[in-house]
Design a protein around this motif. Structure first.
Motif, PDB file in Angstrom:
ATOM      1  N   ASP A  52       0.825  -1.206   0.000  1.00 29.18           N
ATOM      2  CA  ASP A  52       0.000   0.000   0.000  1.00 29.18           C
ATOM      3  C   ASP A  52       0.864   1.263   0.000  1.00 29.18           C
ATOM      4  N   ARG A  53       1.940   1.264   0.784  1.00 30.40           N
ATOM      5  CA  ARG A  53       2.848   2.420   0.801  1.00 30.40           C
ATOM      6  C   ARG A  53       3.527   2.598  -0.545  1.00 30.40           C
ATOM      7  N   ARG A  54       4.001   1.492  -1.118  1.00 31.08           N
ATOM      8  CA  ARG A  54       4.679   1.564  -2.419  1.00 31.08           C
ATOM      9  C   ARG A  54       3.720   2.075  -3.496  1.00 31.08           C
ATOM     10  N   LYS A  55       2.497   1.613  -3.440  1.00 34.91           N
ATOM     11  CA  LYS A  55       1.507   1.987  -4.454  1.00 34.91           C
ATOM     12  C   LYS A  55       1.193   3.483  -4.378  1.00 34.91           C
ATOM     13  N   LYS A  56       1.152   4.028  -3.168  1.00 32.94           N
ATOM     14  CA  LYS A  56       0.815   5.447  -2.986  1.00 32.94           C
ATOM     15  C   LYS A  56       1.974   6.371  -3.331  1.00 32.94           C
ATOM     16  N   GLY A  57       3.157   5.995  -2.928  1.00 30.44           N
ATOM     17  CA  GLY A  57       4.283   6.918  -3.066  1.00 30.44           C
ATOM     18  C   GLY A  57       5.376   6.408  -3.973  1.00 30.44           C
ATOM     19  N   GLN A  58       6.261   5.677  -3.380  1.00 31.33           N
ATOM     20  CA  GLN A  58       7.433   5.183  -4.096  1.00 31.33           C
ATOM     21  C   GLN A  58       7.018   4.119  -5.102  1.00 31.33           C
ATOM     22  N   LEU A  59       7.269   4.366  -6.349  1.00 34.45           N
ATOM     23  CA  LEU A  59       6.822   3.452  -7.392  1.00 34.45           C
ATOM     24  C   LEU A  59       7.900   2.453  -7.798  1.00 34.45           C
ATOM     25  N   ARG A  60       8.840   2.232  -6.902  1.00 38.36           N
ATOM     26  CA  ARG A  60       9.895   1.249  -7.145  1.00 38.36           C
ATOM     27  C   ARG A  60       9.944   0.286  -5.972  1.00 38.36           C
ATOM     28  N   LEU A  61      10.290  -0.951  -6.265  1.00 37.49           N
ATOM     29  CA  LEU A  61      10.477  -1.947  -5.216  1.00 37.49           C
ATOM     30  C   LEU A  61      11.859  -1.778  -4.616  1.00 37.49           C
ATOM     31  N   SER A  62      11.997  -2.133  -3.362  1.00 39.32           N
ATOM     32  CA  SER A  62      13.328  -2.115  -2.743  1.00 39.32           C
ATOM     33  C   SER A  62      14.158  -3.222  -3.391  1.00 39.32           C
ATOM     34  N   SER A  63      15.449  -3.197  -3.150  1.00 40.29           N
ATOM     35  CA  SER A  63      16.337  -4.222  -3.685  1.00 40.29           C
ATOM     36  C   SER A  63      15.921  -5.613  -3.211  1.00 40.29           C
ATOM     37  N   GLU A  64      15.580  -5.718  -1.935  1.00 41.32           N
ATOM     38  CA  GLU A  64      15.162  -7.013  -1.364  1.00 41.32           C
ATOM     39  C   GLU A  64      13.851  -7.494  -1.991  1.00 41.32           C
ATOM     40  N   GLU A  65      12.892  -6.595  -2.129  1.00 40.31           N
ATOM     41  CA  GLU A  65      11.616  -6.959  -2.754  1.00 40.31           C
ATOM     42  C   GLU A  65      11.821  -7.359  -4.206  1.00 40.31           C
ATOM     43  N   GLY A  66      12.643  -6.585  -4.910  1.00 43.62           N
ATOM     44  CA  GLY A  66      12.925  -6.878  -6.312  1.00 43.62           C
ATOM     45  C   GLY A  66      13.616  -8.212  -6.485  1.00 43.62           C
ATOM     46  N   THR A  67      14.515  -8.523  -5.577  1.00 42.11           N
ATOM     47  CA  THR A  67      15.210  -9.811  -5.630  1.00 42.11           C
ATOM     48  C   THR A  67      14.224 -10.962  -5.471  1.00 42.11           C
ATOM     49  N   ARG A  68      13.292 -10.817  -4.552  1.00 41.50           N
ATOM     50  CA  ARG A  68      12.274 -11.853  -4.327  1.00 41.50           C
ATOM     51  C   ARG A  68      11.392 -12.015  -5.577  1.00 41.50           C
ATOM     52  N   VAL A  69      10.952 -10.901  -6.147  1.00 39.07           N
ATOM     53  CA  VAL A  69      10.105 -10.945  -7.340  1.00 39.07           C
ATOM     54  C   VAL A  69      10.880 -11.550  -8.516  1.00 39.07           C
ATOM     55  N   ALA A  70      12.136 -11.163  -8.682  1.00 38.43           N
ATOM     56  CA  ALA A  70      12.957 -11.705  -9.765  1.00 38.43           C
ATOM     57  C   ALA A  70      13.209 -13.198  -9.575  1.00 38.43           C
ATOM     58  N   ARG A  71      13.356 -13.627  -8.335  1.00 31.86           N
ATOM     59  CA  ARG A  71      13.554 -15.056  -8.038  1.00 31.86           C
ATOM     60  C   ARG A  71      12.327 -15.846  -8.480  1.00 31.86           C
ATOM     61  N   VAL A  72      11.141 -15.333  -8.182  1.00 29.10           N
ATOM     62  CA  VAL A  72       9.908 -16.004  -8.606  1.00 29.10           C
ATOM     63  C   VAL A  72       9.815 -15.994 -10.129  1.00 29.10           C
ATOM     64  N   ALA A  73      10.169 -14.878 -10.755  1.00 33.91           N
ATOM     65  CA  ALA A  73      10.125 -14.787 -12.220  1.00 33.91           C
ATOM     66  C   ALA A  73      11.077 -15.792 -12.863  1.00 33.91           C
ATOM     67  N   ARG A  74      12.238 -15.943 -12.279  1.00 32.37           N
ATOM     68  CA  ARG A  74      13.240 -16.884 -12.798  1.00 32.37           C
ATOM     69  C   ARG A  74      12.716 -18.318 -12.740  1.00 32.37           C
ATOM     70  N   VAL A  75      12.113 -18.696 -11.623  1.00 38.98           N
ATOM     71  CA  VAL A  75      11.567 -20.043 -11.471  1.00 38.98           C
ATOM     72  C   VAL A  75      10.365 -20.226 -12.400  1.00 38.98           C
ATOM     73  N   TRP A  76       9.511 -19.218 -12.482  1.00 39.49           N
ATOM     74  CA  TRP A  76       8.354 -19.281 -13.381  1.00 39.49           C
ATOM     75  C   TRP A  76       8.813 -19.523 -14.814  1.00 39.49           C
ATOM     76  N   ASN A  77       9.835 -18.800 -15.224  1.00 37.35           N
ATOM     77  CA  ASN A  77      10.349 -18.935 -16.585  1.00 37.35           C
ATOM     78  C   ASN A  77      10.791 -20.371 -16.867  1.00 37.35           C
ATOM     79  N   LEU A  78      11.526 -20.971 -15.950  1.00 41.74           N
ATOM     80  CA  LEU A  78      11.994 -22.340 -16.174  1.00 41.74           C
ATOM     81  C   LEU A  78      10.834 -23.338 -16.084  1.00 41.74           C
ATOM     82  N   ALA A  79       9.910 -23.128 -15.167  1.00 40.96           N
ATOM     83  CA  ALA A  79       8.743 -24.020 -15.064  1.00 40.96           C
ATOM     84  C   ALA A  79       7.942 -23.998 -16.363  1.00 40.96           C
TER      85      ALA A  79
END
Length: 144
Positions: free
Chosen positions: A64-91
């Motif tokens: 909710d905070r990210r959606k209202k203000g900062q429109l970028r994910l933190s490095s940690e959040e981005g890493t988690r999202v990219a990790r899921v994307a990487r696994v999704w891609n291979l699956a």
């Protein structure tokens, strides 16, 4: 092997020059902060019928905070999202169909102590590597 262009596509990142196709180019983009829309995009690919899935990647209050203000994910959040994307891609590469890739990710697996692969991936990088190993075994004809 990490198919960088495919992972960047799942993340919704435009390929800008050859640096974007390098592992370090992708790392830099994650560290700079992935666009907020990346979270929505990956959530829609992986779990389109679960509007709450994105909160497993970024807690609701933070979302909710990210959606209202900062429109970028933190490095940690981005890493988690990219990790899921990487696994999704291979699956998706292994199963060839989105519904079958989802079925694999959301069904318990004996090699993961009957945990669901998606849960193990979200938990940490080591868990993601275990799931990637299973998918690689399936892709190359080993038992998994």
């Amino acid at each position: 092997m990490l198919a960088l262009a495919n992972v960047a596509d799942v993340l919704g990142l435009p390929i800008r020059g050859t640096a974007a196709l390098s592992p370090f180019g992708l790392i830099s983009r994650i560290e700079e902060g992935l666009p907020f829309a990346t979270l929505e995009r990956v959530s829609q690919f992986v779990s389109p019928n679960d509007s709450q899935f994105k909160y497993r990647l970024v807690p609701k209050a933070t979302y909710d905070r990210r959606k209202k203000g900062q429109l970028r994910l933190s490095s940690e959040e981005g890493t988690r999202v990219a990790r899921v994307a990487r696994v999704w891609n291979l699956a998706l590469e292994v199963w060839q169909r989105e519904d079958e890739a989802r079925d694999f990710l959301f069904r318990s697996h004996a090699m993961l102590e009957d945990k669901r692969p998606i849960d193990v991936v979200i938990q940490n990088e080591f868990g993601a590597e275990m799931v990637l190993d299973i998918l690689a075994s399936l892709k190359y004809g080993s038992a998994a």
